[in-house]
Design a protein around this motif. Structure first.
Motif, PDB file in Angstrom:
ATOM      1  N   GLY A 240       0.780  -1.227   0.000  1.00  0.00           N
ATOM      2  CA  GLY A 240       0.000   0.000   0.000  1.00  0.00           C
ATOM      3  C   GLY A 240       0.808   1.271   0.000  1.00  0.00           C
ATOM      4  O   GLY A 240       0.239   2.356   0.161  1.00  0.00           O
ATOM      5  N   THR A 241       2.123   1.185  -0.139  1.00  0.00           N
ATOM      6  CA  THR A 241       2.961   2.382  -0.154  1.00  0.00           C
ATOM      7  C   THR A 241       3.527   2.599  -1.544  1.00  0.00           C
ATOM      8  O   THR A 241       3.645   1.664  -2.339  1.00  0.00           O
ATOM      9  N   TYR A 242       3.913   3.837  -1.830  1.00  0.00           N
ATOM     10  CA  TYR A 242       4.483   4.149  -3.140  1.00  0.00           C
ATOM     11  C   TYR A 242       5.954   3.744  -3.169  1.00  0.00           C
ATOM     12  O   TYR A 242       6.685   4.017  -2.210  1.00  0.00           O
ATOM     13  N   PRO A 243       6.401   3.093  -4.231  1.00  0.00           N
ATOM     14  CA  PRO A 243       7.752   2.519  -4.248  1.00  0.00           C
ATOM     15  C   PRO A 243       8.863   3.527  -4.537  1.00  0.00           C
ATOM     16  O   PRO A 243       9.754   3.261  -5.350  1.00  0.00           O
ATOM     17  N   VAL A 244       8.799   4.685  -3.941  1.00  0.00           N
ATOM     18  CA  VAL A 244       9.894   5.661  -3.989  1.00  0.00           C
ATOM     19  C   VAL A 244      10.067   6.162  -2.570  1.00  0.00           C
ATOM     20  O   VAL A 244       9.154   6.764  -2.010  1.00  0.00           O
ATOM     21  N   ASP A 440       6.763   2.552 -12.991  1.00  0.00           N
ATOM     22  CA  ASP A 440       5.532   2.741 -13.763  1.00  0.00           C
ATOM     23  C   ASP A 440       4.358   3.155 -12.892  1.00  0.00           C
ATOM     24  O   ASP A 440       3.341   3.642 -13.404  1.00  0.00           O
ATOM     25  N   GLU A 441       4.435   2.948 -11.574  1.00  0.00           N
ATOM     26  CA  GLU A 441       3.326   3.301 -10.688  1.00  0.00           C
ATOM     27  C   GLU A 441       3.137   4.820 -10.682  1.00  0.00           C
ATOM     28  O   GLU A 441       4.100   5.566 -10.489  1.00  0.00           O
ATOM     29  N   LEU A 454       5.401   6.592   5.675  1.00  0.00           N
ATOM     30  CA  LEU A 454       4.415   6.286   6.708  1.00  0.00           C
ATOM     31  C   LEU A 454       4.588   4.902   7.309  1.00  0.00           C
ATOM     32  O   LEU A 454       4.217   4.675   8.465  1.00  0.00           O
ATOM     33  N   HIS A 455       5.147   3.960   6.547  1.00  0.00           N
ATOM     34  CA  HIS A 455       5.251   2.598   7.080  1.00  0.00           C
ATOM     35  C   HIS A 455       6.478   2.414   7.971  1.00  0.00           C
ATOM     36  O   HIS A 455       6.663   1.350   8.552  1.00  0.00           O
ATOM     37  N   GLY A 489       0.455  -3.733  10.939  1.00  0.00           N
ATOM     38  CA  GLY A 489      -0.326  -3.440   9.751  1.00  0.00           C
ATOM     39  C   GLY A 489      -1.166  -2.211   9.873  1.00  0.00           C
ATOM     40  O   GLY A 489      -1.939  -1.872   8.984  1.00  0.00           O
ATOM     41  N   GLU A 490      -1.070  -1.484  11.023  1.00  0.00           N
ATOM     42  CA  GLU A 490      -1.841  -0.279  11.210  1.00  0.00           C
ATOM     43  C   GLU A 490      -0.934   0.933  11.054  1.00  0.00           C
ATOM     44  O   GLU A 490       0.220   0.922  11.463  1.00  0.00           O
TER      45      GLU A 490
END
Length: 498
Positions: A240-244, A440-441, A454-455, A489-490
């Motif tokens: 659920g996170t952006y890969p950058v 590509d995301e 955030l993670h 996971g929260e």
């Protein structure tokens, strides 16, 4: 071996930079050669010029042609065309060009006006009135003119450039005072085509030599050497996170060092100038590789991520964040520096997206970033010399200025400002990574604030009223209470407890 790669890289960058400059010059000159309008002439708008005296005279025109190639004369540099028509259709007009010394002698003692400045859009002509009491002689009776035309209606003069000092004269053909004419000037430059072709060939030769050297050097520099003992582990993409991943841990910046960081960072700016050129070239090369293979060459990927990492470190140290006083390392690889950037390597990339994502799909983000990190100056009215300029600050620039003032007077970096500064930079680098074809995301339209993604989290460090830790304590930038427990996971939003 590494020294050889560096030398290869530097030579490749220099040759590629010169090649790109010549290619751009060839494009401009080629465009100029092919768009010469009005039967191959560059023409200015037709405008009305007037004087109550006997003649309109241009300022001196100095033409000097040194070291012209064999078989290439001064006339090959260009041609001049003047069209003149009197306001009164029944009044014959004269237009001529002659040596300035002869023109000065011809108009000695005669009242005339010298044209000192002409501006278009809107049109404005400025004159210097030269008094005199002698009557003017009929210009058509003189034999010193290099080219001239006289008669009723529209008269046209054409003249091949010649070396010397010249003046243009416009008069009534009968030498009576009160000259009111509509004038149009045009020029033709036949050398533009051959020069553009020569520059194009030179640019291609330099690029054919420079680009492979640059790419080979970048491949050598991009390969990861032994990891630093304090380097963080490789980035991993949490669900659920952006890969950058962009990190900027607050590191107790001092009160006033930011005043001279522009000077201290000059060595980095010089290196980044060349790295930016290499980043552009290797991104283009990688784009072709993706188009044909669907894969980003790993060594080029590591190099381009390293360039962005280096850029973020310098920005974090200087005026993109002012987050630390620790001097950035001269390295493409990950270290224990408070600012870090990483992108996980994608095994496959879309062949089709490479054609559109960097210029079309990213446009909405570009518009937002123009406000967040853009700023600049805009001409709102008038021509270039007299334009009214509107200056604007970017949001990032305003926030960093607020932080700098707070540091200067309180030695504290407001935590809310810091979180927002890093969040804006995180958005910027996500879009940059997308436009550089690294992923590509599609970048999310959200401002993920805070020092880390955030993670990520760290053990609680107590309330973050400011970014200056107590003496003798190591500051931990994040806490579970603020950013959530990744193991459970929260996740909580920045600034929200749980």
């Amino acid at each position: 071996m590494k020294a050889g790669k560096i030398v290869m890289f530097v030579v490749g960058v220099l040759l590629s930079m010169l090649g790109l400059a010549l290619l751009a010059a060839a494009g401009v000159l080629g465009w100029g050669y092919f768009v010469q309008r009005d039967d191959g002439w560059f023409t200015a708008p037709t405008e009305r010029f007037r004087t109550d005296s006997s003649a309109l005279v241009s300022e001196r025109i100095d033409l000097v042609f040194d070291d012209t190639p064999t078989g290439f004369g001064a006339e090959d540099f260009g041609r001049l065309r003047l069209r003149a028509a009197s306001e009164d259709p029944g009044q014959p007009v004269f237009v001529g060009i002659g040596p300035q010394r002869e023109v000065d002698a011809f108009l000695s003692g005669v009242a005339h006006a010298e044209l000192t400045d002409v501006r278009f859009e809107p049109f404005r002509a400025e004159y210097r009135e030269i008094p005199g009491d002698d009557p003017a002689r009929v210009p058509g009776d003189e034999d010193f003119w290099a080219a001239s035309a006289a008669g009723p209606g529209t008269q046209e003069l054409r003249w091949d450039f010649q070396e010397g000092v010249w003046s243009i004269v416009v008069m009534n053909a009968d030498a009576t005072p009160g000259v009111v004419v509509d004038l149009q000037a045009g020029a033709q430059f036949p050398f533009l085509g051959p020069l553009a072709l020569w520059l194009l060939v030179s640019a291609l030769v330099l690029l054919v030599i420079g680009v492979p050297l640059l790419v080979l050097g970048a491949v050598g520099l991009g390969r990861h050497g032994p990891p630093s003992a304090h380097a963080p582990p490789p980035a991993a993409v949490a669900p659920g996170t952006y890969p950058v991943m962009l990190r900027g841990d607050p590191d107790s910046p001092s009160r006033g060092l930011w005043l001279v960081k522009w000077l201290l960072a000059i060595p980095h700016y010089i290196v980044l100038f060349f790295l930016a050129i290499a980043h552009f070239v290797t991104t283009v090369v990688a784009g072709f590789a993706i188009l044909f293979t669907g894969r980003y060459p790993r060594a080029l990927f590591d190099f381009n991520v390293g360039v962005m990492r280096w850029w973020w470190r310098v920005g974090f140290y200087t005026y993109s964040a002012l987050g630390t006083d620790r001097y950035p390392p001269f390295s493409l690889h990950r270290t224990d520096y408070p600012a870090d950037f990483d992108v996980p390597y994608p095994e496959r990339l879309s062949r089709g997206l490479v054609l559109v994502k960097w210029w079309l799909l990213a446009v909405p983000h570009y518009l937002i970033l123009a406000v967040l990190v853009g700023g600049g100056a805009t001409a709102t009215s008038g021509d270039w010399d007299d334009a009214a300029w509107t200056y604007s600050w970017s949001l990032l620039g305003i926030l960093v200025l607020v932080a700098a003032i707070a540091l200067l007077f309180t030695a504290r970096y407001p935590s809310g400002v810091f979180d927002l500064v890093v969040g804006i930079n995180r958005w910027r680098f996500r879009v940059w990574a997308y436009a550089a074809l690294l992923r590509d995301e599609y970048p999310p339209f959200r401002l993920d604030q805070g020092p880390r993604e955030l993670h990520e989290y760290a053990p609680p460090a107590g309330p973050r009223d400011d970014l200056s830790p107590e003496p003798g304590r190591t500051q931990i930038p994040l806490s579970k209470e603020q950013y959530g427990d990744a193991t459970s996971g929260e996740q909580a939003r920045p600034g929200e407890g749980r």
